[in-house]
Design a protein around this motif. Structure first.
Motif, PDB file in Angstrom:
ATOM      1  N   SER A   1      31.501  36.874  39.334  1.00 52.91           N
ATOM      2  CA  SER A   1      31.557  36.358  40.708  1.00 52.91           C
ATOM      3  C   SER A   1      30.163  36.225  41.309  1.00 52.91           C
ATOM      4  O   SER A   1      29.911  35.333  42.119  1.00 52.91           O
ATOM      5  N   GLU A   2      29.256  37.103  40.927  1.00 49.60           N
ATOM      6  CA  GLU A   2      27.870  36.973  41.381  1.00 49.60           C
ATOM      7  C   GLU A   2      27.264  35.665  40.884  1.00 49.60           C
ATOM      8  O   GLU A   2      26.540  34.980  41.611  1.00 49.60           O
TER       9      GLU A   2
ATOM     10  N   HIS B   1      34.724  38.838  45.296  1.00 49.75           N
ATOM     11  CA  HIS B   1      33.726  39.790  44.818  1.00 49.75           C
ATOM     12  C   HIS B   1      33.885  41.145  45.510  1.00 49.75           C
ATOM     13  O   HIS B   1      33.877  42.203  44.858  1.00 49.75           O
TER      14      HIS B   1
ATOM     15  N   LEU C   1      32.592  41.406  38.546  1.00 48.60           N
ATOM     16  CA  LEU C   1      31.550  41.437  39.570  1.00 48.60           C
ATOM     17  C   LEU C   1      30.329  40.630  39.120  1.00 48.60           C
ATOM     18  O   LEU C   1      29.708  39.917  39.925  1.00 48.60           O
TER      19      LEU C   1
ATOM     20  N   TRP D   1      34.792  33.097  46.828  1.00 53.09           N
ATOM     21  CA  TRP D   1      34.142  33.959  45.843  1.00 53.09           C
ATOM     22  C   TRP D   1      33.546  35.216  46.481  1.00 53.09           C
ATOM     23  O   TRP D   1      33.544  36.289  45.874  1.00 53.09           O
TER      24      TRP D   1
END
Length: 518
Positions: free
Chosen positions: A274-275, A134, A271, A130
């Protein structure tokens, strides 16, 4: 073709460290195999893989989500040793044919056996997957998230067989593995067993042709097992690559993408997504402290197992009963309970095996039903570290066994009964014995082992006449339990049993020798 002695020894260490599967309590046979390591090695190093006969296995339905499920396989413990030894000895041939780690494309189950029995790389591959996704997404306008539908169950056997040959497995070893896979799936020509750790590297091997095709077409992607992330410059390109991958999966292996998990994201949305995958998002400061300790000891690896005994006294205070129960209560008492997050939290507790949530789980199972699979997995790992009032817990666990939800699922029953196997302070053996006649074969095995742990000699003695009608897994459990019978009685009975065994019943013979010595 015979196995190397070093491979067999490593396999035994591997099973002792990581068990045969993450999904069930470790079979007691594995502990005995470890105790009788010299005998097992001496036996297996002389066996010709051409003639090795795989033994009866067990299959269970285990809930995966709130209403979804998966079918999980548990191999005969000796078969687990043999398969693990094969993978240790020849697994590097698979790894050498995979996309190299340095390319940052394939992150899952990198073959890296260590001397302590760990099979795959200890690096935090899920987190790295991940993190890389990202960062890479910052250079692309559209990102597609794909998932191969029912992956393990849909892997073609001929793909596995061809790839074993292509990577260089000896023909006899190839045939031995294929005999096992075909035996496990009966007449169906698809599927790898879900459960055994060794299955992961075989599944990854089946995707080598897929990875090669994606590289050939210049598709920018990274993959973790059956999760694939595609990086495209715009929506049109992302859709085109998604269709191309669907075509590759179909043509190569008749695999399909799962519709519900196939999604396109803008750069901004991905984004954020994925955070979220990288953040723990603790509910409060108490959960943050718990997660910090788990992260520290696991190197932020959600699959790493942590020994509760390795925690410092100060760290153990963070996992106090009051704090853990308070956290779970906050989740379930919310106006809109976040059950996906609660399941995630129980998986973290399972990593460390703390017993502080056992009481709450047994006493509040009704409100935990949407997370019951992960709750049961937690109970498996926590059974040996629980330090509460066992007698009270046992009464409530017995009541839970009689509920409709547990009556219809052997996995739930086995999980609860494992509490009784792990601790003799659960003083309810008479009640369990009374359930034996009407129980299924898998539950009977657990009751036999409960009787063994509780030194219930009269019950074990009574079962001698039923031995010949027991299924294989129960016979082994009963042989082990005979070790509590008086010396002359057990020697006489077990020698009669040993004389009746077939040539390929290797493990049973080892167990009999062990039981007679006790």
């Amino acid at each position: 073709m015979k196995l190397n002695e070093k491979s067999i020894e490593w396999a035994i260490n591997h099973l002792q460290k990581e068990s045969d599967t993450d999904l069930f309590p470790k079979p007691i046979e594995i502990d005995i195999i470890n105790q009788e390591k010299a005998s097992i090695i001496s036996l297996l190093k002389e066996i010709d893989l051409d003639n090795y006969q795989w033994s009866p296995f067990r299959r269970f339905i285990i809930p995966k989500g709130e209403l979804s499920y998966r079918i999980v396989t548990q191999l005969n413990p000796l078969d687990s040793v043999v398969l693990s030894a094969i993978i240790f000895e020849y697994g590097q041939l698979i790894e050498d044919k995979r996309v190299s780690i340095s390319q940052n494309r394939v992150f899952s189950y990198r073959f890296s056996p260590s001397s302590d029995g760990t099979l795959y790389s200890n690096q935090n591959s899920w987190s790295e997957f991940w993190k890389y996704s990202h960062e890479k997404a910052k250079n692309y306008g559209c990102i597609a998230c794909l998932d191969i539908s029912d992956f393990y169950n849909q892997i073609y056997h001929h793909t596995v067989e061809n790839m074993l040959q292509n990577v260089g497995f000896p023909n006899q070893v190839n045939k031995a593995i294929m005999r096992l896979i075909k035996y496990l799936t009966s007449t169906v020509s698809r599927g790898l067993p879900v459960g055994p750790h060794s299955s992961h590297i075989l599944a990854e091997m089946s995707l080598i042709p897929i990875d090669d095709c994606l590289a050939l077409y210049g598709i920018e992607y990274c993959r973790y097992a059956d999760d694939i992330i595609i990086f495209a410059h715009n929506d049109t390109e992302a859709r085109a690559w998604t269709y191309k991958i669907a075509e590759i999966l179909d043509k190569e292996q008749r695999l399909v993408l799962q519709r519900q998990k196939t999604k396109l994201h803008s750069q901004t949305d991905f984004l954020k997504y994925s955070e979220q995958m990288l953040k723990d998002n603790p509910l409060d400061i108490q959960e943050e402290e718990i997660l910090d300790i788990i992260t520290k000891h696991s190197n932020n690896n959600p699959y790493a197992k942590i020994n509760h005994k390795d925690l410092t006294s100060e760290e153990k205070k963070v996992f106090s009963k009051e704090k853990v129960e308070s956290l779970i209560q906050k989740y379930v008492s919310s106006e809109f309970p976040d059950y996906p997050r609660l399941r995630w939290f129980f998986r973290r507790l399972s990593q460390i095996g703390t017993g502080e949530a056992v009481d709450y789980c047994i006493r509040n199972m009704e409100c935990l039903i949407p997370a019951i699979s992960d709750v049961c997995q937690y109970l498996v790992t926590a059974a040996q570290s629980y330090e509460g009032v066992w007698s009270e817990l046992g009464e409530e666990a017995i009541d839970l066994l009689d509920t409709k939800l547990f009556e219809v699922n052997e996995f739930f029953q086995i999980t609860l009964l494992n509490l009784f196997v792990c601790n003799t302070k659960l003083n309810h053996i008479k009640t369990l014995i009374s359930k034996y006649p009407k129980s299924s074969e898998n539950i009977r095995r657990k009751i036999i082992l409960c009787a063994y742990q509780n030194n219930a000699v009269p019950f074990i003695r009574e079962l001698k006449e039923q031995y010949s009608t027991m299924q294989d897994w129960n016979k082994r459990g009963y042989i082990i339990s005979c070790s509590i019978l008086p010396k002359e009685e057990r020697e006489h009975f077990l020698r009669l049993v040993k004389a009746s065994l077939g040539a390929n019943e290797y493990l049973e013979k080892i167990l009999i020798d062990w039981a007679i010595k006790q």
